[in-house]
Design a protein around this motif. Sequence first.
Motif, PDB file in Angstrom:
ATOM      1  N   ARG A  77       0.850  -1.186   0.000  1.00 35.85           N
ATOM      2  CA  ARG A  77       0.000   0.000   0.000  1.00 35.85           C
ATOM      3  C   ARG A  77       0.882   1.231   0.000  1.00 35.85           C
ATOM      4  NH1 ARG A  77      -2.163   3.382   4.344  1.00 35.85           N
ATOM      5  NH2 ARG A  77      -0.657   2.224   5.554  1.00 35.85           N
ATOM      6  N   ARG A  78       0.812   1.958  -1.058  1.00 31.92           N
ATOM      7  CA  ARG A  78       1.554   3.208  -1.146  1.00 31.92           C
ATOM      8  C   ARG A  78       0.655   4.324  -0.647  1.00 31.92           C
ATOM      9  NH1 ARG A  78       3.046   6.862  -6.182  1.00 31.92           N
ATOM     10  NH2 ARG A  78       4.672   8.086  -5.232  1.00 31.92           N
ATOM     11  N   SER A  79       1.111   4.979   0.432  1.00 27.49           N
ATOM     12  CA  SER A  79       0.285   6.054   0.973  1.00 27.49           C
ATOM     13  C   SER A  79       1.051   7.351   1.156  1.00 27.49           C
ATOM     14  CB  SER A  79      -0.315   5.637   2.322  1.00 27.49           C
ATOM     15  OG  SER A  79       0.713   5.373   3.240  1.00 27.49           O
ATOM     16  N   ARG A  80       2.360   7.339   0.985  1.00 30.07           N
ATOM     17  CA  ARG A  80       3.154   8.535   1.221  1.00 30.07           C
ATOM     18  C   ARG A  80       3.906   8.943  -0.049  1.00 30.07           C
ATOM     19  NH1 ARG A  80       7.015   7.156   5.626  1.00 30.07           N
ATOM     20  NH2 ARG A  80       6.979   5.196   4.555  1.00 30.07           N
ATOM     21  N   HIS A 105      -1.354  -4.504  -5.117  1.00 32.34           N
ATOM     22  CA  HIS A 105      -0.803  -3.152  -5.005  1.00 32.34           C
ATOM     23  C   HIS A 105      -1.952  -2.163  -4.893  1.00 32.34           C
ATOM     24  CE1 HIS A 105       1.285   0.468  -7.093  1.00 32.34           C
ATOM     25  NE2 HIS A 105       1.345   0.580  -5.786  1.00 32.34           N
ATOM     26  N   VAL A 106      -1.961  -1.397  -3.818  1.00 29.00           N
ATOM     27  CA  VAL A 106      -2.988  -0.394  -3.582  1.00 29.00           C
ATOM     28  C   VAL A 106      -2.307   0.967  -3.501  1.00 29.00           C
ATOM     29  CG1 VAL A 106      -4.781   0.415  -2.011  1.00 29.00           C
ATOM     30  CG2 VAL A 106      -4.391  -2.042  -2.295  1.00 29.00           C
ATOM     31  N   ASP A 107      -2.683   1.875  -4.382  1.00 29.43           N
ATOM     32  CA  ASP A 107      -2.124   3.231  -4.344  1.00 29.43           C
ATOM     33  C   ASP A 107      -3.117   4.123  -3.611  1.00 29.43           C
ATOM     34  OD1 ASP A 107      -1.049   5.737  -4.663  1.00 29.43           O
ATOM     35  OD2 ASP A 107      -0.629   5.497  -6.797  1.00 29.43           O
ATOM     36  N   ALA A 108      -2.819   4.383  -2.338  1.00 24.47           N
ATOM     37  CA  ALA A 108      -3.699   5.205  -1.503  1.00 24.47           C
ATOM     38  C   ALA A 108      -3.118   6.605  -1.317  1.00 24.47           C
ATOM     39  CB  ALA A 108      -3.909   4.519  -0.160  1.00 24.47           C
TER      40      ALA A 108
END
Length: 123
Positions: A77-80, A105-108
């Motif tokens: 999870r990409r959050s930054r 893969h979750v792009d948050a």
Amino acid sequence: MVHTPDGAKLIRNFVRKVAGLTGDWTMRAFREEAIEKIRAQVGKGKVICGLSGGVDSAVAAVLIHEAIGDQLTCVFRRSRPVAASTKPRTVVDLFRHHYNIPLVHVDASKLFLGELAGVSDPN
């Protein structure tokens, strides 16, 4: 301790004489023991591993995958987006194509940035 005169000798003395350790530990032995413990704990179950893209979670994911194979699914999870030092594409390619580890893969990052809207002091 490489920058300290006799640093290695200091560490060796502490480990062997003060802590009483034998110095017979090897990474190979640790890996084999960890894999057996993971297999015993998981059995036929499934595992989800949160993957940050950093070294700690990457090593854990590869070790778990070696133990249980496709019973593992990693969630990256990409959050930054602002502070991220690891490129998401690199992480995804490495885990999916090099290690063959199932990966979601979750792009948050937009959600993360949206939650920060109007925040001037995070404290």
